[in-house]
Design a protein around this motif. Sequence first.
Motif, PDB file in Angstrom:
ATOM      1  N   SER A  18      11.586 -13.653  12.139  1.00 29.13           N
ATOM      2  CA  SER A  18      12.396 -13.370  13.329  1.00 29.13           C
ATOM      3  C   SER A  18      11.682 -13.732  14.622  1.00 29.13           C
ATOM      4  O   SER A  18      12.316 -13.853  15.673  1.00 29.13           O
ATOM      5  CB  SER A  18      12.780 -11.890  13.346  1.00 29.13           C
ATOM      6  OG  SER A  18      11.622 -11.065  13.304  1.00 29.13           O
ATOM      7  N   HIS A  75      13.116  -6.036   9.105  1.00 33.26           N
ATOM      8  CA  HIS A  75      14.166  -6.815   9.772  1.00 33.26           C
ATOM      9  C   HIS A  75      14.482  -8.088   8.995  1.00 33.26           C
ATOM     10  O   HIS A  75      15.654  -8.410   8.736  1.00 33.26           O
ATOM     11  CB  HIS A  75      13.742  -7.159  11.205  1.00 33.26           C
ATOM     12  CG  HIS A  75      14.764  -7.956  11.959  1.00 33.26           C
ATOM     13  ND1 HIS A  75      14.850  -9.340  11.874  1.00 33.26           N
ATOM     14  CD2 HIS A  75      15.760  -7.569  12.818  1.00 33.26           C
ATOM     15  CE1 HIS A  75      15.841  -9.768  12.632  1.00 33.26           C
ATOM     16  NE2 HIS A  75      16.407  -8.720  13.217  1.00 33.26           N
ATOM     17  N   GLU A  79      18.008  -8.944   6.922  1.00 32.43           N
ATOM     18  CA  GLU A  79      18.756 -10.149   7.282  1.00 32.43           C
ATOM     19  C   GLU A  79      18.993 -11.020   6.049  1.00 32.43           C
ATOM     20  O   GLU A  79      20.089 -11.556   5.857  1.00 32.43           O
ATOM     21  CB  GLU A  79      18.003 -10.937   8.353  1.00 32.43           C
ATOM     22  CG  GLU A  79      18.785 -12.103   8.922  1.00 32.43           C
ATOM     23  CD  GLU A  79      18.071 -12.746  10.100  1.00 32.43           C
ATOM     24  OE1 GLU A  79      17.307 -13.705   9.864  1.00 32.43           O
ATOM     25  OE2 GLU A  79      18.282 -12.297  11.239  1.00 32.43           O
TER      26      GLU A  79
END
Length: 283
Positions: A18, A75, A79
């Motif tokens: 990310s 995260h 995702e």
Amino acid sequence: MTQTMPAQEQHVQPGRESKMHPAPVYDDPHYKSAGKLQDKVALITGGDSGIGRATTIAFAKEGARIAIVYLEEDHDARETQQCAQAYGSEVLLIKGDIGDVAFAKKCVNDTFEHFGKLDILVNNAGEQHTAAEPEDISHEQLLRTFQTNFFSIVTITLEALKVMREGASIINTSSITAFKGNPDLIDYSATKGAITSFTRSLSTKIVDRQIRVNSVAPGPIWTPLIPASFSADKVAKFGKDTPMGRPGQPFELAPAYVYLASPDSSYVTGQTIHVNGGTVLNG
């Protein structure tokens, strides 16, 4: 066409997808699925990002249900899970350090308990640390790199063999460094050499069980491990020295894992597929 990446660094292994710019391309919009892994269950270590994420998405497109093992990148993992679920897959997230023997075994057991079987094991998670000189490789670094990259593979694979049945497939992520070395990644390269030998040896031992064991050896691929391992200047030159003049994208490796996981490769075991931008290797 020569392509370079912007200079950037991350200071936590194995890195966060990310936080990369540009983001790695993990979902190939032109990929044509054919249900090659329908009703199969796969366990993918390091499945939250990079090559593992791209493989997860490709497996999902082919109909597999998937357990993703990741260290702490919540995260990225969520995702990846959401993207795979959008293609109709059921995805189990398993968080922890595969370098811990008990956890490594737990990954297999949790997957089997949740899905009721295990057809495909992708040993993909890894870490790497540069050293300017060989003497700079500490004993702690050496142990840690082997614990994550190689010992965990042996532990997970042996545990998986207890529940795998005829037709199952084990796929290990090796590296171009196993075949040509890397002066700044000596211990990492050694772990990838060990993975290659393990792949070849295990394949001959269990061939009578009709369980295949193969590996994929990536060249320079744009994954979180790159900015987490190298200086910003080196990241800016990453992959430029390949015949294709650029780093590969994770989605460009995923079809190799699909091939080795599916019945398409029913006569293939003990082999390594090189996906490296054109570097010719004999091995």
